[in-house]
Design a protein around this motif. Sequence first.
Motif, PDB file in Angstrom:
ATOM      1  N   THR A 195       0.919  -1.369   0.024  1.00 25.41           N
ATOM      2  CA  THR A 195       0.077   0.007  -0.010  1.00 25.41           C
ATOM      3  C   THR A 195       0.800   1.322   0.119  1.00 25.41           C
ATOM      4  N   ARG A 240      -4.224   8.916 -12.034  1.00 24.73           N
ATOM      5  CA  ARG A 240      -4.010   7.339 -11.967  1.00 24.73           C
ATOM      6  C   ARG A 240      -3.058   7.078 -12.873  1.00 24.73           C
ATOM      7  N   LEU A 276      -3.414  -2.401 -10.048  1.00 26.69           N
ATOM      8  CA  LEU A 276      -3.422  -1.210  -9.009  1.00 26.69           C
ATOM      9  C   LEU A 276      -4.948  -1.224  -8.418  1.00 26.69           C
ATOM     10  N   HIS A 277      -5.186  -0.864  -7.076  1.00 29.98           N
ATOM     11  CA  HIS A 277      -6.498  -0.295  -6.752  1.00 29.98           C
ATOM     12  C   HIS A 277      -6.369   1.075  -6.037  1.00 29.98           C
ATOM     13  N   HIS A 278      -7.274   1.833  -6.612  1.00 29.24           N
ATOM     14  CA  HIS A 278      -7.213   3.492  -5.850  1.00 29.24           C
ATOM     15  C   HIS A 278      -8.369   3.386  -5.097  1.00 29.24           C
ATOM     16  N   GLN A 323      -4.696   9.857  -0.207  1.00 32.17           N
ATOM     17  CA  GLN A 323      -5.029   8.794  -1.054  1.00 32.17           C
ATOM     18  C   GLN A 323      -4.041   7.464  -1.003  1.00 32.17           C
ATOM     19  N   ILE A 372      -3.167   3.690  -2.672  1.00 33.29           N
ATOM     20  CA  ILE A 372      -3.198   2.815  -3.741  1.00 33.29           C
ATOM     21  C   ILE A 372      -2.483   1.707  -3.113  1.00 33.29           C
TER      22      ILE A 372
END
Length: 360
Positions: free
Chosen positions: A178, A198, A206-208, A228, A230
Amino acid sequence: MVRAVALLVVLCFWAAAARAASDFAIEAELSPGAVYVGSEAILRLRLLRGPGVPYGVLRPPALGDAAEVWPLERVRWYETSREGVTWQVHERTYLILPRRAGRIEIPGAELEGPLRHVLTREKRPPWPAKSLRGVAIRLEVRSAPGGANEPWLPARSVTLEESWSHDPATLTVGTPVTRTVIIRAEGLPARRLPVLPRFDDQALRLHHDQPEYRTEHRASGTVSRMSQRIVLVALDEGEVVLPAVNVHWWDVAADLPRVATLGARTLRLELPAVEEAVQPSASLPDSPGRSERAAAAALGLLLAAWLWWHARTHARRDARRKLRQACLANDARAARDALAEWWTATRKGSPLPLLSAMGE
């Protein structure tokens, strides 16, 4: 007697009101006097009361849709001395955030509370009504300078920082990591901070997460942050370069454009390390499967031993039965054969010496 005391109290009250024109004052302080649209100014209102003057407070400024108004801190009560006179001070601070360019007229602060009630009585002493309101002040609001970046971010400071759940120097394929990127600003509410661009790469999944916003209104102005998160998962070995993150903003103190930067970062993606060979089972803890196999092997050995013992016992019994029958029948050859069978079952197959001497 009660009426006399009540009358005395009323007379004292009116006497205090009669001195109020010279025993209270309203002040306003605006800093700075000129700002960019979207930037903030600090307004401080003070009500000064002399000794014995009834309490009162000041109403907050009403600016309609020209600007947002936020109260800062709590109401402050303190004493101050001016020209040898002690005053009781009621102070309140407001943050003003203009929504459009132009001139904003901030009306003079208006008095309310017991002091106003005394001053507006029908039989009040003759002093100007303007003493119930402070002097109006003006706030000049400038448009964003030409060529300014979008989004327009006028602030006192803007910084970028990041943190990682694991050391980002090397990422193991299949293991999630993370990355948290934080934008901090002074002079801007958090909702105006930009969302991070992004980034996509075939070697990464990837996961935002949704950005998290926090705004605090302090005596010095607004302090805010946007974070933020990610989540990165390496899909194959190799190297990946995370691009730099740039946030363009306008320094209202220096009246210059600035850029907050988070430098590019190279990630090395590696396959998981191969585990070392398993040591002999004697050094490993027992598992349910191994225990069951050991129990089955022991049971097999016991069964084989029992079968062997049963076979030998049955052979001896059968030989003795045959020998008894041969003797009862007076059959010498059958007796000889039964005797040889019994000897073989008893002596594990070694030849019978008596039979060797007797011959066939």
